[in-house]
Design a protein around this motif. Structure first.
Motif, PDB file in Angstrom:
ATOM      1  N   GLU A 156      -5.710  17.154  -0.508  1.00  0.00           N
ATOM      2  CA  GLU A 156      -6.504  18.181   0.158  1.00  0.00           C
ATOM      3  C   GLU A 156      -6.537  17.977   1.670  1.00  0.00           C
ATOM      4  OE1 GLU A 156     -10.353  18.402  -1.699  1.00  0.00           O
ATOM      5  OE2 GLU A 156      -9.487  18.690  -3.686  1.00  0.00           O
ATOM      6  N   ASP A 157      -5.356  17.811   2.258  1.00  0.00           N
ATOM      7  CA  ASP A 157      -5.179  17.653   3.708  1.00  0.00           C
ATOM      8  C   ASP A 157      -5.818  16.388   4.279  1.00  0.00           C
ATOM      9  OD1 ASP A 157      -3.685  19.991   3.875  1.00  0.00           O
ATOM     10  OD2 ASP A 157      -5.484  21.222   4.136  1.00  0.00           O
ATOM     11  N   LYS A 158      -6.099  15.433   3.452  1.00  0.00           N
ATOM     12  CA  LYS A 158      -6.606  14.143   3.927  1.00  0.00           C
ATOM     13  C   LYS A 158      -5.655  13.063   3.429  1.00  0.00           C
ATOM     14  CE  LYS A 158     -11.427  15.367   4.222  1.00  0.00           C
ATOM     15  NZ  LYS A 158     -12.787  15.052   3.879  1.00  0.00           N
ATOM     16  N   ILE A 159      -5.422  12.080   4.285  1.00  0.00           N
ATOM     17  CA  ILE A 159      -4.543  10.967   3.928  1.00  0.00           C
ATOM     18  C   ILE A 159      -5.399   9.821   3.405  1.00  0.00           C
ATOM     19  CG2 ILE A 159      -2.839   9.298   4.784  1.00  0.00           C
ATOM     20  CD1 ILE A 159      -1.780  12.100   4.922  1.00  0.00           C
ATOM     21  N   TYR A 160      -5.058   9.335   2.233  1.00  0.00           N
ATOM     22  CA  TYR A 160      -5.731   8.195   1.630  1.00  0.00           C
ATOM     23  C   TYR A 160      -4.712   7.076   1.462  1.00  0.00           C
ATOM     24  CZ  TYR A 160      -9.511  11.411   0.523  1.00  0.00           C
ATOM     25  OH  TYR A 160     -10.536  12.311   0.614  1.00  0.00           O
ATOM     26  N   THR A 161      -5.169   5.874   1.657  1.00  0.00           N
ATOM     27  CA  THR A 161      -4.318   4.699   1.466  1.00  0.00           C
ATOM     28  C   THR A 161      -4.838   3.922   0.267  1.00  0.00           C
ATOM     29  OG1 THR A 161      -3.888   4.570   3.837  1.00  0.00           O
ATOM     30  CG2 THR A 161      -3.433   2.597   2.548  1.00  0.00           C
ATOM     31  N   ALA A 162      -3.918   3.545  -0.603  1.00  0.00           N
ATOM     32  CA  ALA A 162      -4.297   2.790  -1.799  1.00  0.00           C
ATOM     33  C   ALA A 162      -3.366   1.598  -1.959  1.00  0.00           C
ATOM     34  CB  ALA A 162      -4.201   3.691  -3.022  1.00  0.00           C
TER      35      ALA A 162
ATOM     36  N   ALA B 146       0.845  -1.192   0.000  1.00  0.00           N
ATOM     37  CA  ALA B 146       0.000   0.000   0.000  1.00  0.00           C
ATOM     38  C   ALA B 146       0.881   1.241   0.000  1.00  0.00           C
ATOM     39  CB  ALA B 146      -0.908   0.005   1.225  1.00  0.00           C
ATOM     40  N   VAL B 147       0.266   2.367  -0.373  1.00  0.00           N
ATOM     41  CA  VAL B 147       0.953   3.649  -0.358  1.00  0.00           C
ATOM     42  C   VAL B 147      -0.044   4.688   0.150  1.00  0.00           C
ATOM     43  CG1 VAL B 147       0.385   4.217  -2.759  1.00  0.00           C
ATOM     44  CG2 VAL B 147       2.407   5.217  -1.703  1.00  0.00           C
ATOM     45  N   ASP B 148       0.440   5.645   0.921  1.00  0.00           N
ATOM     46  CA  ASP B 148      -0.416   6.711   1.431  1.00  0.00           C
ATOM     47  C   ASP B 148      -0.257   7.950   0.564  1.00  0.00           C
ATOM     48  OD1 ASP B 148      -1.242   5.110   3.541  1.00  0.00           O
ATOM     49  OD2 ASP B 148       0.342   5.812   4.876  1.00  0.00           O
ATOM     50  N   SER B 149      -1.356   8.626   0.322  1.00  0.00           N
ATOM     51  CA  SER B 149      -1.338   9.860  -0.472  1.00  0.00           C
ATOM     52  C   SER B 149      -2.045  10.955   0.308  1.00  0.00           C
ATOM     53  CB  SER B 149      -2.077   9.656  -1.792  1.00  0.00           C
ATOM     54  OG  SER B 149      -1.523   8.593  -2.507  1.00  0.00           O
ATOM     55  N   ASP B 150      -1.528  12.177   0.197  1.00  0.00           N
ATOM     56  CA  ASP B 150      -2.132  13.337   0.860  1.00  0.00           C
ATOM     57  C   ASP B 150      -2.860  14.145  -0.212  1.00  0.00           C
ATOM     58  OD1 ASP B 150      -2.768  15.580   2.291  1.00  0.00           O
ATOM     59  OD2 ASP B 150      -0.730  16.001   2.971  1.00  0.00           O
TER      60      ASP B 150
ATOM     61  N   GLY C 279       7.272   4.853  -1.825  1.00  0.00           N
ATOM     62  CA  GLY C 279       6.531   4.936  -0.570  1.00  0.00           C
ATOM     63  C   GLY C 279       5.710   3.704  -0.248  1.00  0.00           C
ATOM     64  N   ALA C 280       5.838   2.662  -1.044  1.00  0.00           N
ATOM     65  CA  ALA C 280       5.057   1.439  -0.810  1.00  0.00           C
ATOM     66  C   ALA C 280       5.521   0.765   0.482  1.00  0.00           C
ATOM     67  CB  ALA C 280       5.220   0.490  -1.983  1.00  0.00           C
ATOM     68  N   TYR C 281       4.555   0.266   1.227  1.00  0.00           N
ATOM     69  CA  TYR C 281       4.885  -0.502   2.431  1.00  0.00           C
ATOM     70  C   TYR C 281       4.090  -1.806   2.409  1.00  0.00           C
ATOM     71  CZ  TYR C 281       0.692   1.926   4.162  1.00  0.00           C
ATOM     72  OH  TYR C 281      -0.569   2.450   4.311  1.00  0.00           O
ATOM     73  N   PRO C 282       4.677  -2.852   2.992  1.00  0.00           N
ATOM     74  CA  PRO C 282       4.042  -4.170   2.922  1.00  0.00           C
ATOM     75  C   PRO C 282       2.874  -4.306   3.896  1.00  0.00           C
ATOM     76  CG  PRO C 282       6.056  -4.309   4.178  1.00  0.00           C
ATOM     77  CD  PRO C 282       5.968  -2.898   3.667  1.00  0.00           C
ATOM     78  N   LEU C 283       1.903  -5.104   3.494  1.00  0.00           N
ATOM     79  CA  LEU C 283       0.787  -5.484   4.363  1.00  0.00           C
ATOM     80  C   LEU C 283       0.871  -6.995   4.559  1.00  0.00           C
ATOM     81  CD1 LEU C 283      -2.068  -3.428   2.672  1.00  0.00           C
ATOM     82  CD2 LEU C 283      -0.744  -2.804   4.692  1.00  0.00           C
TER      83      LEU C 283
END
Length: 144
Positions: free
Chosen positions: A60-66, A54-58, A74-78
């Motif tokens: 409009e001041d909100k964090i989304y995970t995709a 997954a990767v987190d994206s910012d 920026g990918a991190y393992p699940l």
């Protein structure tokens, strides 16, 4: 000690403890059983493979995970959920099971005679049942 050496050490230690548990009539002590469980958990942790990335994206001041592929910036393992621990039957319930088995053995040996063994078997079942009742209630979510 590197990761592979820790994995090998844990595998050897687990194997050794399981062999001891199986060969010794009284098995492992409670502390040794907990130690064996901790070794198994550690080994599972060291050998777990990620199932997704997954990767987190910012935005409009909100964090989304995709979800993404493992090579993305920026990918991190699940990882999957931890393994389900062994289910240990409380000793009060095992005592009840043993008492019932003893009762059946006595009944098979002396089908028509209420001997001292019959009384011993009945007393054991009664005592074990009384001790097991709160455990059964708590396991069923009924409290004490």
């Amino acid at each position: 000690m590197d990761k592979q050496n820790r994995i090998n050490w844990l595998k050897n230690r687990i194997s050794s403890m399981e062999q001891c548990r199986d060969e010794v009539p009284f098995g492992l002590s409670e502390d040794e059983s907990m130690e064996l469980s901790a070794y198994k958990d550690s080994l599972a942790s060291l050998t777990a493979e990620p199932v997704l990335y997954a990767v987190d994206s910012d935005v409009e001041d909100k964090i989304y995970t995709a979800l993404c592929n493992e090579n993305e910036d920026g990918a991190y393992p699940l990882f999957p959920a931890p393994p389900i621990p062994e289910i240990k039957i409380p000793h009060e319930l095992m005592d009840l099971v043993n008492a019932v088995e003893f009762y059946h053995a006595v009944k098979a040996e002396n089908p028509n005679a209420e001997t001292g063994s019959w009384n011993d078997a009945y007393d054991w079942i009664k005592k074990a049942g009384i001790e097991a009742a709160p455990v059964i209630k708590s396991l069923n979510g009924l409290g004490e």
